[in-house]
Design a protein around this motif. Sequence first.
Motif, mmCIF file in Angstrom:
data_model
loop_
_atom_site.group_PDB
_atom_site.id
_atom_site.type_symbol
_atom_site.label_atom_id
_atom_site.label_comp_id
_atom_site.label_asym_id
_atom_site.label_seq_id
_atom_site.Cartn_x
_atom_site.Cartn_y
_atom_site.Cartn_z
ATOM 1 N N ASP A 35 69.013 -39.357 -15.944
ATOM 2 C CA ASP A 35 69.457 -39.303 -14.555
ATOM 3 C C ASP A 35 69.807 -40.713 -14.079
ATOM 4 N N ALA A 36 71.047 -40.898 -13.712
ATOM 5 C CA ALA A 36 71.506 -42.221 -13.266
ATOM 6 C C ALA A 36 70.755 -42.679 -12.018
ATOM 7 N N ARG A 37 70.315 -41.681 -11.189
ATOM 8 C CA ARG A 37 69.570 -42.059 -9.979
ATOM 9 C C ARG A 37 68.233 -42.693 -10.344
ATOM 10 N N GLU A 38 67.643 -42.162 -11.421
ATOM 11 C CA GLU A 38 66.365 -42.710 -11.873
ATOM 12 C C GLU A 38 66.558 -44.146 -12.387
ATOM 13 N N LEU A 39 67.633 -44.345 -13.128
ATOM 14 C CA LEU A 39 67.951 -45.690 -13.623
ATOM 15 C C LEU A 39 68.081 -46.662 -12.444
ATOM 16 N N ALA A 40 68.768 -46.216 -11.405
ATOM 17 C CA ALA A 40 68.948 -47.065 -10.222
ATOM 18 C C ALA A 40 67.607 -47.344 -9.545
ATOM 19 N N ALA A 41 66.753 -46.299 -9.461
ATOM 20 C CA ALA A 41 65.454 -46.466 -8.803
ATOM 21 C C ALA A 41 64.587 -47.479 -9.542
ATOM 22 N N VAL A 42 64.668 -47.453 -10.876
ATOM 23 C CA VAL A 42 63.888 -48.408 -11.666
ATOM 24 C C VAL A 42 64.424 -49.827 -11.416
ATOM 25 N N PHE A 43 65.746 -49.956 -11.404
ATOM 26 C CA PHE A 43 66.355 -51.264 -11.135
ATOM 27 C C PHE A 43 65.949 -51.803 -9.768
ATOM 28 N N GLN A 44 65.860 -50.875 -8.808
ATOM 29 C CA GLN A 44 65.542 -51.310 -7.440
ATOM 30 C C GLN A 44 64.039 -51.475 -7.210
ATOM 31 N N GLY A 45 63.261 -51.254 -8.249
ATOM 32 C CA GLY A 45 61.819 -51.442 -8.117
ATOM 33 C C GLY A 45 61.142 -50.315 -7.359
ATOM 34 N N LYS A 46 61.853 -49.200 -7.116
ATOM 35 C CA LYS A 46 61.271 -48.079 -6.363
ATOM 36 C C LYS A 46 60.502 -47.141 -7.275
ATOM 37 N N GLN A 47 60.749 -47.270 -8.550
ATOM 38 C CA GLN A 47 60.060 -46.437 -9.532
ATOM 39 C C GLN A 47 59.687 -47.320 -10.717
ATOM 40 N N LYS A 48 58.493 -47.051 -11.287
ATOM 41 C CA LYS A 48 58.084 -47.819 -12.461
ATOM 42 C C LYS A 48 58.919 -47.392 -13.666
ATOM 43 N N GLY A 49 59.233 -48.310 -14.528
ATOM 44 C CA GLY A 49 59.993 -47.922 -15.709
ATOM 45 C C GLY A 49 60.514 -49.153 -16.422
ATOM 46 N N TYR A 50 61.240 -48.870 -17.494
ATOM 47 C CA TYR A 50 61.713 -49.957 -18.335
ATOM 48 C C TYR A 50 63.217 -50.108 -18.203
ATOM 49 N N THR A 51 63.661 -51.356 -18.209
ATOM 50 C CA THR A 51 65.095 -51.593 -18.103
ATOM 51 C C THR A 51 65.605 -52.326 -19.336
ATOM 52 N N TYR A 52 65.156 -53.561 -19.486
ATOM 53 C CA TYR A 52 65.718 -54.410 -20.531
ATOM 54 C C TYR A 52 64.621 -55.312 -21.088
ATOM 55 N N GLY A 53 64.651 -55.544 -22.394
ATOM 56 C CA GLY A 53 63.575 -56.228 -23.096
ATOM 57 C C GLY A 53 63.283 -57.647 -22.653
ATOM 58 N N ARG A 54 64.246 -58.287 -22.016
ATOM 59 C CA ARG A 54 63.958 -59.656 -21.552
ATOM 60 C C ARG A 54 62.916 -59.642 -20.430
ATOM 61 N N GLN A 55 62.884 -58.521 -19.690
ATOM 62 C CA GLN A 55 61.977 -58.454 -18.545
ATOM 63 C C GLN A 55 60.713 -57.660 -18.805
ATOM 64 N N ILE A 56 60.799 -56.708 -19.686
ATOM 65 C CA ILE A 56 59.634 -55.825 -19.859
ATOM 66 C C ILE A 56 59.675 -55.167 -21.233
ATOM 67 N N ASN A 57 58.503 -55.005 -21.816
ATOM 68 C CA ASN A 57 58.373 -54.385 -23.140
ATOM 69 C C ASN A 57 56.969 -53.783 -23.231
ATOM 70 N N PRO A 58 56.850 -52.542 -23.728
ATOM 71 C CA PRO A 58 55.526 -51.886 -23.732
ATOM 72 C C PRO A 58 54.464 -52.635 -24.540
ATOM 73 N N THR A 59 54.854 -53.217 -25.678
ATOM 74 C CA THR A 59 53.865 -53.936 -26.496
ATOM 75 C C THR A 59 53.384 -55.186 -25.757
ATOM 76 N N VAL A 60 54.308 -55.835 -25.077
ATOM 77 C CA VAL A 60 53.949 -57.031 -24.309
ATOM 78 C C VAL A 60 53.085 -56.634 -23.105
ATOM 79 N N GLU A 61 53.407 -55.505 -22.494
ATOM 80 C CA GLU A 61 52.593 -55.033 -21.359
ATOM 81 C C GLU A 61 51.138 -54.777 -21.758
ATOM 82 N N ALA A 62 50.947 -54.260 -22.973
ATOM 83 C CA ALA A 62 49.572 -54.019 -23.433
ATOM 84 C C ALA A 62 48.818 -55.343 -23.542
ATOM 85 N N LEU A 63 49.540 -56.391 -23.951
ATOM 86 C CA LEU A 63 48.924 -57.720 -24.020
ATOM 87 C C LEU A 63 48.613 -58.251 -22.613
ATOM 88 N N HIS A 64 49.491 -57.962 -21.660
ATOM 89 C CA HIS A 64 49.206 -58.338 -20.258
ATOM 90 C C HIS A 64 47.864 -57.748 -19.813
#
Length: 406
Positions: A35-64
């Motif tokens: 859903d493109a709306r969901e993609l937009a919501a994640v970009f706008q910070g209104k919904q949690k989610g992943y966009t691009y590896g430079r900013q967020i990565n699940p393996t790195v989040e576990a280390l956080h």
Amino acid sequence: MGFTTQILHSDRRFGVEHGNLIKPVHPGVTYGYDDARELAAVFQGKQKGYTYGRQINPTVEALHQKMNLMEGGIASLAFATGMAAIGTMLFALLRRGDHVIASKYLFGNTASLFESFSRHGIEVSFVDLGDAEEAQYAIKDNSKLLFVETIANPRTQVADLEGLGRLCKTHGLVYVVDNTLTTPYLFQPKNVDANLVVNSLTKYIGGHGNALGGCVTDLGSFDWATFANILPDYQSGDPALFAMNQMKKKGLRDFGASLGADAAHRLSVGSDTLSLRMERACDNAQKLAEFFQDHPAVEQTYYPGLNSHDHYERVAHLFKRPGAILSFELKPEFDCFERLNRLKTVIKATHLGDVRTLAIPVAHSIFYELGAERRAAMGIKDNLIRLSVGIEDIEDLLSDFDQALA
Ligand SMILES: *Cc1c(COP(=O)(O)O)cnc(C)c1O
């Protein structure tokens, strides 16, 4: 739960795919949405989610999450190296015209980085932070942040970490502690009212010299709503997270010194044994320091676990153990290169916090670029050798130095 139990079970508790006990390596850099709306919501910070590896990565989040648990923080952000963590944090939080107070005894590359910032319009005072009463005279109207390390490398001076915490609180300065040499196992900067903690994960936390990484943890104790440098874009939501949000976007996203998933995995697995490695390395360091202290070829030994050390009492009060970095000066008639070359088990190498014991002639290597004058001001003699003590069997370390110094 205890320190180790907590981190061992961290990945599992935060929910791991397929019931895996450790967070898998996720090398993918992009994330698709139906859903493109969901993609937009994640970009706008209104919904949690992943966009691009430079900013967020699940393996790195576990280390956080693991770093948050270790430091008792509210949010952590990992970077490609320890230097990337420090540089990005300063870049994101400081502005031209700000003043920073930094310890006079900083890790060489951090000192060099502060010098670069000073060429970009940020004023830096390098101050002996051994006594907070003295340090207060360095504060100016434009002072924003104070940066200190727990144990100075290579001479092992220990700053007045408690007093500095009070000082920063009184004057509204952001108190940043580089905890690399002590690690959250030996010392929690939270206990001295630090606001941000930096760790080079490359050192003890990873522990095996097989991955670079760095981390900044926000301890939740600074009122960022009062900090002039938070941009309007990052002033929404929980004020405790303003600085981290700005660091994520203006720092990590825009500068791009992101930690890779492979490295995050290695560092995370390494961190599971942090407490065991630290205990053993501290045991070894204490015994070696006592050996050097009594050795006729040695002029001076610097280790905060010796009661001859200037900050012995302070260290006993603040840290669980006095760490595993020590340095010693050979008497002038000995050639440090020749003696180092006789070592068979101990490795001649830079780096610290490794499971193996590493030795380096400081003035001729990591502090060479500073020049003779600054070395003299820092008390670094030509015959000074720094050891990062590892976890070998102590008898092997003692006999190696015994034959090398004989
Ligand atoms: C090594 C070190 C750093 C830098 O970490 P890297 O991961 O090598 O970039 C920062 N601070 C201290 C105290 C260090 O020892």
